[in-house]
Every structure is written in structure tokens, then in C-alpha cells.
Design a protein around this motif. Structure first.
Motif, PDB file in Angstrom:
ATOM      1  N   THR A 169      19.649 -10.876  -1.986  1.00 55.32           N
ATOM      2  CA  THR A 169      20.737 -10.230  -1.501  1.00 55.32           C
ATOM      3  C   THR A 169      21.925 -10.900  -1.805  1.00 55.32           C
ATOM      4  N   ASN A 660       7.302  -2.989   4.634  1.00 54.57           N
ATOM      5  CA  ASN A 660       7.751  -2.012   4.219  1.00 54.57           C
ATOM      6  C   ASN A 660       7.574  -0.673   5.207  1.00 54.57           C
ATOM      7  N   SER A 760       9.895  -4.921  -4.876  1.00 50.24           N
ATOM      8  CA  SER A 760       8.915  -5.243  -3.279  1.00 50.24           C
ATOM      9  C   SER A 760       7.673  -5.655  -3.585  1.00 50.24           C
ATOM     10  N   TYR A 803      15.657  -4.809  -1.794  1.00 50.91           N
ATOM     11  CA  TYR A 803      14.453  -4.808  -1.574  1.00 50.91           C
ATOM     12  C   TYR A 803      14.051  -3.087  -2.007  1.00 50.91           C
TER      13      TYR A 803
END
Length: 824
Positions: A169, A660, A760, A803
């Protein structure tokens, strides 16, 4: 009578002059920098002197004859020079002092003398001052000179020059060889000691001498570490030569940055040295509503009371005021449906952070071959947060169908503090047995990390209920909720009224919100759960050198104690043990080339905060890993340039990933096994004294090979790990002109690229690859340097990681930074 007297005077003067010769000169380092405090003696004469700050020395009043000049200095090889003097002759010498790679300083207390892109020594690989080419494991590094030339201020911009390191990130959040390592974890190092950071912000680099990564698990020396690699931030240390510099930068995104770096001796005999780095940064960034103000103060003091004892103190204090940026959201699966400037914040959001790192260290040499080292690092971090962010899902209508243009939001109000203490002590002992040279290291580490009680978080989310309160929407019972009409493209839909207003991607509704109107729940999560753990580590390492062969054997025994239910009446100790071997060998194939191989095992308990979090789904088994690696390390152009190649295979089991799950953001899932195999190539140094070069490339095949215990998870098998590009690389070169017409002018050119990445393990969303072009222009006149850095020249739209498509992390568009620096 007068004539004989005159003749006699002239004769005596001639005789005196005939007996008086001299030796003068200057000593410089291999980087062409003056070297002071070199002790010089003329053997057999009793005459001696010490080089000045400019490296100059002088012997006068010498008779004609043959002399042997001998020089010694801390951190340099002995200098021996034969000098033949004639009657009245004045000899001028220009000598070179070479860095002593067998420096007895086993912890970094005095500053690095090199001023190039190349760094010869590393302490991270063996806890001894070992040449990098003799460490049987890949080590990448970026020196302060590279960061200065590229105009780097944050860690993420520094690591792009390293093979196998990629951003996950735009936080302090990286993957190394495909394995995630972030600042919120406790597996990164600061001056070789265990630390952590606040995760949300990349650390500034203005106070760093270099950033280095030992690839693969470093568990045999440092305990639980990431199997991909361990980052070590090395601070600038005091120098014996006075140096001062002031730097001012301004440029895109309303950036204003001021930095200062002062160093030198504090007393005449130079046994007390200091260094002070200060910085102020104020930038808005390219993202809507984002800003970052940093104040950094980093003093360092070294005390060298004798040649055998050295004491050092370091402090880094960083205060940051900003907003927490949770990334960009897009409509559906269209990456380009919203601007990369899109953020979901409210105008009155804030993130205030305070971090300090205090280090003290002592190095004492009992004998020529035996030394003792002890160091202590205290890390403190506090966070005060108010944020509007996505709920990681889209808003829904009365039927429960998603509305692509609307992003559901939630609010966090959080205050938390965390602390860490690391004490490291070890003995170094060198000895010989026949032809074998031995370096023995024996040590003990104590680490404790805790988040005390007193942290807390309130969360506002969900939809408003008619009966009061808020909760998740259930389409089967719409009568329980309050509704309103939403019109999109001429179509009106009835949707449940949210607790926190949705973010409309078509309207970009960033505005001031009133947090007092929300309905909050007090929630427990990893950031605020009281946590306490201890780690005790005993280790032994032996380095044996026999002619061209060097063998490294290491073994560490760790005891990890996690207080489950910390601060509650049900507090219990959960104890785990690990035995961690390391085997490596280096063989000198030619003068320029070493080949090496290594095998290590790694161990990493699951994060204590995750284990203690009742919403995570734990407890979870610890992470286990192993590394097999081989390669070559070489030096060229009179050791000015290094070229290294490595091939590796890493296996890890029991990794945790986010499930998630929209209804529970803290829920984790454990994967059975992952493997990463690849090739890395790094070139660093100077082709010519005025021509610098860095090249990095990696191929990394990082896949999930076992989905875990659940049969449903086997669909994950053979998926490339998140934010782990298969191919990645960079190049940077800087050339300073030396011809008379262009003297002082320089140019820098560079590029970095990554290929496509998965976001992901639980969906098919990907990010496209990208290549960025960068440049620099330099002009140096006297003590001033003017510098302009041009980044992302082609104005490429790209994403460094993410993400999912509601939490994307875009990179900066085309921008420039203009810098003026003054050195005195």
C-alpha cells in the motif's frame, strides 16, 4: 677579519640547510576525501604527527637518508611507505587510506566515511563488521547519497531501488520476495535492534545513513522475522570532521521542506562527537483533502574515552499531523471510473501521531580479539485518530442490491499507545586454529512489546433502525429500517438511510461532517486490544575462514511468551519455543568474484494483537519458514562497483490473510503453505568517480501451494500472492561533467517498473503493471548545490498496491521538487 666571518656564516648556513630535508603530503580516502587523525611515525626516529582536517601532514628537519613512514587510523588499513631523502630534498606524498574491513567496531558508533552509492560493510548479516561480499546471504541497501540525488524523503521512494521489494500500500507496508512486512509489525530493525512504527505513515529518511534489507529469514540472529527479508534503518552517526549542511526544498503539491545536518567533534581531542539532524516537511499531496506535516529531531552523540571503549546515544523524535488516507474507490470494476485524487475523508478528519526511538549502546574491547557489545532501544508510539472511510462495500438498495456509485462509509475515533523495549548483548571473539581464522559471536536478546490498557475505539457504521440504533442491513426485514429516495441516471431507488452518509463517486461529496450525530459502538480491535509479549533469545554464531573458503554456522533458541487476556482476570501465559539454524558458505572464486550458498529456518508467532482479538477467528498456529539460496557477489572497476546475483526458494506455512468479510473486518484466514522462488540481480556503485549507477531486477514466483484445512480454500492453490509482481526492476544513473565548460553540472536518469499484481487471495481483481521515468538536474558551485528532480515524466496513471477496488493506492502523477543545499 670581516671576510672570513662572512664566509664562515655562509658555510654554516649551507651545512644546516644540507642537513634539513622534509616530507610533506596529504592522505585521502578511496573516495578522494581528506582523512584526518591518521597517526604517522617515521620508524626509528621518534618523530610522529597526525593528519589535519584536510588530511595534510609534515615532517621537517630531516637528514638525508632512507625512512620508513607508517600510518594507522581508526577504521583504516595500516599505511606503509618507503621514502628516500636526498640532502635538502622536499618530498611530497599523496597517499590513500583504505577502509579496514576488519574494523574492530562491531556496532556502528562512528559515522560511515564513504560518500558514494556503494557501501562496503554491513553489520546486519553477521553482527560483525563483515564485507557484504563475504556474507552468505543477499543484502540490498540504499545509501544517503542515493536518497539525496533522487530527492527522496519517505521510505517508499527509497526501496524502489531494491530488487524484490515492492509496496503493498502507500503506508509503511511492503512485500519482500512476495512476503508482506509492514511497520505495524515488530519484525523490522532500527540500528540492528527490534522496533515497529505506526504503519499509517512511511518513515522519513533524512536522518538515515542507509536503508538495508537482508533477504530471507534473519531469524538465527534476530529471532522471529519475515521469511522474505528484514529491513534495517541505520541512522547517521557523528563524524570526527566538522560538517554542516542546510537544505531547502519546494515543489509540487505545495511541498515545503527544510532539513539540516550538523556533525563534528565537541572537544579538542575528539573523544566526544555529535550529530544533529532536524527536518520540517509540510505537503498536501496529490490526493483530495490529504496533507502531512512532519517535525523530525534526531540528535546523536558518540563518546570515545579510549580506543577500547565507545558509547553512543541516538534519539529520533517524529511528530506528524495529517489525515489518514484509506485509498481510492472506483465504480464497479472500472479502475479509471474515478480520479486517483478521490478520497472518502471528511474535511474535519485528523490523524495525529508521535513516535520516538531512543538508542544507547556500548562497545568495549577487552583485548585485541575480544569485545563486548550491549545496546538498548526504546520505541514509543501514540495515535489520535478521527476518520471517515469506506466500509469496504457499496451501499445497497431496499432489495439488498449494490449501488456501484455509492460507497458505504464508517467512522473510527481511536486513541492508542504502544511501546517496545529491546536489549541486545553479545560477545565477539576472534582466534586462529592452524590455518583457520575464527569469528565467534555469542549473544542474548530480550524484547518486550505492549499496548497498555487505556486505548479505545468507537465505530459508527451500518444503517439506522426505526427502533433506534444502527445495524447491518437485512433485506428480509426492510420494515425495521428508515429509507430515503436516491436518484441515479433518472432512476429513483429506495435505499436504507445510513448511519454515516454514503460517499457518492459521481458527486465527490467531501465536506465537513458532524461526528456527534452518529450512533457509535465501542469495539475491540487489534489496534486497541491490550497486548503484552516477551521474547528471550540465545544465539551462537561461528564464522570460519580457511584460505578461500568461509563457513558460517548459526543457531538460535527463542522463547516467546504471549500474555493471553492481558490486563483481564483471565490473563494466562502462552509459551512457544523455536530452534533456528543457519548454515552458509562463501568461496572466493577469483579476486573479484565470490560464490555463496545458505540455508536458514524461520519462525514467527502470529501477531499478538491478532491472537488476542476476539473477532479475528483465532487462535492461530505460528508461521514456519525455510530458505535455500545461492548466488555470486562481485566487485569491479577497482572495487568501485558491485554486481550481485541470487537464486532463492522460500517455503512458508500458516500465513494469515484477511478473510475480506464485510460483516467482520478483523476476521482472518490461515493458509496452509506458500512458496516463493526467484532470481535477483543488483548493480551498485561508480563506473567512474563522477558516474554513479544502480540497477536492480527480480523475478519472483510467489504462489499459494496449499489452501489450508478447509476444502473450499483449495481454490486458492497456484494463485500469485497479493501485491507481489512476478517481474520488477529499476535503474538510476547520475553523471557529473568534469570538462572545464560544464564543470559542476550533472544529470540523473532513472526508471522503475513492476508487472501485473493480484489484489487479494479471495477475488480476481488485479492491478496493471507500470513503468515510471524520472530525472534529475544538478549544478554545484562552491558550497552550493542546486537540484531539480522530475518524477513520473510521462504522467503515468498507476497504483502501487491495494486490497480491492474500493481500497486502491494510486501513485503520484508527474511532479517536480526543487532543492538548494549549502554545505559548510
Amino acid at each position: 677579519m670581516r671576510l672570513p666571518f662572512t664566509i664562515t656564516f655562509i658555510l654554516l648556513a649551507y651545512i644546516a640547510n644540507a642537513q634539513t630535508a622534509s616530507i610533506r603530503g596529504q592522505i585521502k580516502s578511496s573516495n578522494n576525501q581528506p582523512v584526518e587523525l591518521i597517526n604517522l611515525v617515521l620508524k626509528g626516529t621518534g618523530k610522529g604527527t597526525v593528519t589535519t582536517e584536510t588530511g595534510e601532514f609534515e615532517f621537517t628537519g630531516l637528514a638525508a637518508g632512507s625512512y620508513q613512514l607508517s600510518g594507522t587510523g581508526l577504521g583504516f588499513r595500516a599505511i606503509e611507505k618507503h621514502v628516500q631523502l636526498g640532502e635538502g630534498e622536499n618530498v611530497i606524498l599523496n597517499l590513500t587510506a583504505h577502509e579496514d574491513t576488519k574494523e574492530l567496531q562491531t556496532v556502528e558508533i562512528t559515522g560511515r566515511r564513504e560518500t558514494t552509492y556503494k557501501n562496503d560493510l554491513s553489520f546486519i548479516g553477521s553482527k560483525t563488521a563483515t564485507p557484504i561480499k563475504e556474507v552468505p546471504q543477499a543484502i540490498s541497501y540504499i545509501t544517503k547519497e542515493v536518497m539525496r540525488d533522487q530527492g527522496t524523503f519517505l521510505m517508499g521512494d527509497a526501496v524502489k531501488n531494491m530488487s524484490g521489494v515492492n509496496q503493498f500500500t502507500f503506508y509503511d507496508d511492503l512485500t519482500i520476495r512476495g512476503f508482506r512486512m509492514n511497520g505495524g509489525s515488530t519484525t523490522q530493525l532500527f540500528n540492528g535492534l527490534r522496533t515497529f512504527s505506526g504503519f499509517w505513515k512511511q518513515p522519513p529518511v533524512n536522518y538515515l545513513e542507509r536503508v538495508e534489507v537482508i533477504k530471507g529469514a534473519a531469524s538465527a540472529l534476530y529471532g522471529n522475522t519475515s521469511p522474505g527479508g528484514t529491513i534495517n534503518r541505520v541512522t547517521k552517526k557523528p563524524l570526527t570532521t566538522p560538517q554542516k549542511s542546510l537544505t531547502f526544498t519546494t515543489g509540487s503539491f505545495n511541498t515545503i521542506r527544510t532539513m539540516a545536518d550538523f556533525t563534528g567533534p565537541m572537544n579538542e581531542n575528539k573523544t566526544l562527537l555529535y550529530r544533529l539532524n532536524v527536518g520540517y516537511n509540510n505537503a498536501q499531496g496529490f490526493r483530495n483533502l490529504q496533507f502531512d506535516k512532519n517535525i523530525i529531531v534526531a540528535p546523536s552523540v558518540s563518546f570515545l574515552p579510549t580506543e577500547k571503549t565507545r558509547i553512543n546515544f541516538d534519539l529520533v523524535y517524529n511528530r506528524s499531523n495529517s489525515r489518514l488516507d484509506r485509498g481510492q474507490s472506483v465504480v464497479g470494476n472500472d479502475l479509471y471510473s474515478s480520479s486517483i485524487k478521490t478520497s472518502l475523508n471528511a474535511v474535519n478528519d485528523y490523524l495525529n501521531e508521535e513516535t520516538y526511538l531512543i538508542t544507547t549502546s556500548l562497545n568495549h574491547q577487552f583485548t585485541k580479539n575480544t569485545s563486548f557489545n550491549i545496546a538498548y532501544l526504546r520505541t514509543g508510539y501514540s495515535e489520535d485518530l478521527l476518520e471517515h472511510r469506506s466500509s469496504n462495500v457499496n451501499a445497497v438498495d431496499s432489495s439488498g442490491a449494490a449501488i456501484p456509485n455509492l460507497v458505504a462509509r464508517q467512522v473510527f475515533i481511536r486513541k492508542t499507545k504502544s511501546f517496545m523495549d529491546n536489549v541486545s548483548m553479545f560477545f565477539n571473539h576472534n582466534f586462529n586454529t592452524g590455518k583457520a581464522e575464527h569469528k565467534l559471536v555469542a549473544g542474548y536478546d530480550y524484547i518486550q512489546s505492549y499496548t497498555p490498557k487505556g486505548s479505545g475505539q468507537q465505530t459508527a457504521s451500518g444503517y439506522l433502525l426505526k427502533a433506534g440504533g444502527a445495524g447491518a442491513y437485512n433485506a428480509k426485514t426492510p420494515e425495521k429500517y428508515i429509507f430515503y429516495n436516491y436518484t441515479e441516471n433518472g432512476v429513483t431507488r429506495s435505499i436504507p438511510k445510513p448511519n454515516v452518509a454514503h460517499y457518492d463517486l459521481t458527486l465527490q461529496n467531501n465536506q465537513m461532517e458532524d461526528p456527534s450525530k452518529y450512533i457509535y459502538n465501542v469495539t475491540a480491535n487489534a489496534a486497541t486490544t491490550p497486548v503484552y509479549y516477551q521474547l528471550h533469545g540465545l544465539y551462537l554464531q561461528e564464522q570460519v575462514k580457511i584460505d578461500r573458503l568461509q563457513i558460517l554456522l548459526g543457531l538460535r533458541y527463542d522463547t516467546y511468551v504471549d500474555k493471553k487476556g492481558y490486563t483481564t482476570n483471565n490473563e494466562t501465559n502462552v509459551t512457544q519455543h523455536a530452534l533456528l539454524p543457519r548454515i552458509g558458505a562463501v568461496y572466493t572464486l577469483t579476486k573479484n568474484i565470490n560464490i555463496y550458498g545458505t540455508y536458514t529456518k524461520g519462525y514467527n508467532p502470529q501477531d499478538a494483537a491478532v491472537q488476542s482479538n476476539p473477532l479475528s477467528g483465532g487462535p492461530f498456529d505460528p508461521i514456519r519458514s525455510s530458505l535455500t539460496e545461492a548466488g555470486l557477489k562481485s566487485e569491479w572497476f577497482d572495487a568501485r562497483l558491485t554486481a550481485n546475483l541470487s537464486v532463492y526458494n522460500i517455503t512458508q506455512s500458516n500465513t494469515l490473510y484477511s478473510a475480506n468479510a464485510p460483516e467482520n473486518l478483523d476476521l482472518m484466514q490461515q493458509i496452509g503453505q506458500e512458496k516463493a522462488k526467484g532470481v535477483e540481480f543488483d548493480v551498485t556503485g561508480n563506473i567512474l568517480p563522477n558516474w554513479n549507477l544502480i540497477v536492480a531486477y527480480s523475478y519472483n514466483d510467489a504462489r499459494i501451494t496449499d489452501g489450508g484445512a478447509k476444502a473450499a480454500d483449495q481454490v486458492l492453490v497456484n494463485k500469485q500472492k497479493p501485491n507481489a509482481p512476478k517481474n520488477q526492476g529499476s535503474v538510476w544513473t547520475k553523471y557529473m561533467f568534469v570538462n572545464q565548460g560544464l564543470s559542476g553540472l550533472g544529470i540523473g536518469l532513472g526508471a522503475n517498473f513492476v508487472t501485473e499484481r493480484n489484489l487479494s487471495i479471495s477475488n480476481t481483481q488485479t492491478l496493471p503493471g507500470y513503468m515510471l521515468l524520472n530525472a534529475g538536474i544538478y549544478y554545484k558551485i562552491d558550497k552550493f548545490q542546486f537540484q531539480i528532480n522530475l518524477n513520473n515524466l510521462a504522467d503515468k496513471t498507476y497504483w502501487v498496491g491495494g486490497y480491492d477496488y474500493l481500497r486502491l493506492f494510486p501513485g503520484a502523477p508527474r511532479n517536480f521538487m526543487s532543492t538548494i543545499s549549502y554545505t559548510f
